[in-house]
Design an enzyme around this catalytic site. Sequence first.
Site, PDB file in Angstrom:
ATOM      1  N   ASP A  11      14.416   5.865   1.334  1.00 22.15           N
ATOM      2  CA  ASP A  11      14.341   4.983   0.163  1.00 22.15           C
ATOM      3  C   ASP A  11      15.288   3.803   0.401  1.00 22.15           C
ATOM      4  O   ASP A  11      16.488   3.995   0.623  1.00 22.15           O
ATOM      5  CB  ASP A  11      14.786   5.811  -1.054  1.00 22.15           C
ATOM      6  CG  ASP A  11      14.761   5.020  -2.345  1.00 22.15           C
ATOM      7  OD1 ASP A  11      14.652   3.776  -2.313  1.00 22.15           O
ATOM      8  OD2 ASP A  11      14.864   5.665  -3.404  1.00 22.15           O
ATOM      9  N   ILE A  12      14.762   2.607   0.330  1.00 26.39           N
ATOM     10  CA  ILE A  12      15.569   1.421   0.658  1.00 26.39           C
ATOM     11  C   ILE A  12      16.713   1.215  -0.345  1.00 26.39           C
ATOM     12  O   ILE A  12      17.755   0.653   0.017  1.00 26.39           O
ATOM     13  CB  ILE A  12      14.668   0.166   0.768  1.00 26.39           C
ATOM     14  CG1 ILE A  12      15.343  -0.885   1.659  1.00 26.39           C
ATOM     15  CG2 ILE A  12      14.300  -0.401  -0.586  1.00 26.39           C
ATOM     16  CD1 ILE A  12      14.395  -1.915   2.210  1.00 26.39           C
ATOM     17  N   VAL A  34       8.297  -1.005  -4.331  1.00 28.10           N
ATOM     18  CA  VAL A  34       9.696  -1.136  -3.908  1.00 28.10           C
ATOM     19  C   VAL A  34      10.441  -2.113  -4.824  1.00 28.10           C
ATOM     20  O   VAL A  34      11.638  -1.937  -5.098  1.00 28.10           O
ATOM     21  CB  VAL A  34       9.758  -1.514  -2.405  1.00 28.10           C
ATOM     22  CG1 VAL A  34       9.291  -2.909  -2.123  1.00 28.10           C
ATOM     23  CG2 VAL A  34      11.151  -1.294  -1.854  1.00 28.10           C
ATOM     24  N   ASP A  35       9.746  -3.109  -5.328  1.00 25.98           N
ATOM     25  CA  ASP A  35      10.320  -4.091  -6.256  1.00 25.98           C
ATOM     26  C   ASP A  35      10.841  -3.387  -7.514  1.00 25.98           C
ATOM     27  O   ASP A  35      11.991  -3.600  -7.940  1.00 25.98           O
ATOM     28  CB  ASP A  35       9.206  -5.106  -6.602  1.00 25.98           C
ATOM     29  CG  ASP A  35       9.719  -6.386  -7.213  1.00 25.98           C
ATOM     30  OD1 ASP A  35      10.951  -6.555  -7.298  1.00 25.98           O
ATOM     31  OD2 ASP A  35       8.890  -7.234  -7.596  1.00 25.98           O
ATOM     32  N   SER A 118       4.096  -6.216   1.955  1.00 22.56           N
ATOM     33  CA  SER A 118       2.655  -6.458   1.729  1.00 22.56           C
ATOM     34  C   SER A 118       1.747  -5.264   2.013  1.00 22.56           C
ATOM     35  O   SER A 118       0.533  -5.378   1.811  1.00 22.56           O
ATOM     36  CB  SER A 118       2.135  -7.659   2.552  1.00 22.56           C
ATOM     37  OG  SER A 118       2.487  -8.874   1.956  1.00 22.56           O
ATOM     38  N   THR A 119       2.290  -4.128   2.466  1.00 19.60           N
ATOM     39  CA  THR A 119       1.385  -3.033   2.859  1.00 19.60           C
ATOM     40  C   THR A 119       1.113  -2.020   1.736  1.00 19.60           C
ATOM     41  O   THR A 119       0.435  -1.023   1.960  1.00 19.60           O
ATOM     42  CB  THR A 119       1.917  -2.269   4.090  1.00 19.60           C
ATOM     43  OG1 THR A 119       3.142  -1.625   3.729  1.00 19.60           O
ATOM     44  CG2 THR A 119       2.129  -3.190   5.265  1.00 19.60           C
ATOM     45  N   GLY A 120       1.660  -2.270   0.547  1.00 22.80           N
ATOM     46  CA  GLY A 120       1.407  -1.387  -0.592  1.00 22.80           C
ATOM     47  C   GLY A 120       0.370  -2.031  -1.505  1.00 22.80           C
ATOM     48  O   GLY A 120      -0.802  -2.152  -1.145  1.00 22.80           O
ATOM     49  N   TYR A 122      -0.247  -4.984  -2.080  1.00 21.56           N
ATOM     50  CA  TYR A 122      -0.905  -6.164  -1.494  1.00 21.56           C
ATOM     51  C   TYR A 122      -1.873  -5.837  -0.357  1.00 21.56           C
ATOM     52  O   TYR A 122      -2.502  -6.739   0.203  1.00 21.56           O
ATOM     53  CB  TYR A 122       0.152  -7.186  -1.049  1.00 21.56           C
ATOM     54  CG  TYR A 122       0.770  -7.983  -2.182  1.00 21.56           C
ATOM     55  CD1 TYR A 122       0.366  -7.787  -3.505  1.00 21.56           C
ATOM     56  CD2 TYR A 122       1.757  -8.942  -1.938  1.00 21.56           C
ATOM     57  CE1 TYR A 122       0.929  -8.521  -4.547  1.00 21.56           C
ATOM     58  CE2 TYR A 122       2.311  -9.682  -2.979  1.00 21.56           C
ATOM     59  CZ  TYR A 122       1.903  -9.470  -4.277  1.00 21.56           C
ATOM     60  OH  TYR A 122       2.449 -10.208  -5.300  1.00 21.56           O
TER      61      TYR A 122
END
Length: 172
Positions: A11-12, A34-35, A118-120, A122
């Site tokens: 988890d970032i 993640v945002d 962008s890989t979620g 988006y």
Amino acid sequence: MLDRVKVIQGDITKQAVDAIVNAANTTLLGGGGVDGAIHREAGPHLVWECRKLGGCPTGGARITKGYYLPAKHVIHAVGPIWQGGDCGEEDQLARAYRSVFELVEQHAITSVALPSISTGAYRFPLDRATRIAVRESRACLERNFSLKLIAFICFEKPAYDAYVAAVAETFG
Ligand code: AR6
């Protein structure tokens, strides 16, 4: 150079680095994925600071403080929405990573943790996105010797596997 790169499944928001990167949208006012996780952990001061920035175009990045996060800074990067690949999405994603690394250099950041932008939501294809992320990271490490660590933080196993493969291909 490989000693300055790590692939981590995790988890970032838990990463104690100089800067974590957020996969934001053009409003910079938060969202899901993640945002959402970053804004939740950082606390409300983050969105207050983001409001003052007045948004960010696709391919750009902006820096804020990390507030309650263990990371000192958050670099909010805006990746493209995947539309089939004929709308310049690969270039836009590469630009988003370059914008991140410009801020890394300007702010003398020595360690940075990146999600798979962008890989979620988006929907950018994982393998293509991963190759772009790792290629731009290598270009940055080649010229920025103050940067001691780039950590790719993968939330899920498929992303972890894709990054391990791309790192081996690009740095091997
Ligand atoms: N740590 C690391 N990676 C994560 C975490 C986490 N805590 N949570 C999710 N991921 P996404 P996007 C991964 O959708 O595609 C938001 O609503 C996730 O598994 O977060 O760039 C924004 O506001 C995926 O691999 O970002 C925008 O509107 C990666 O992070 C939009 O989504 C990116 O997935 C941006 O979409």
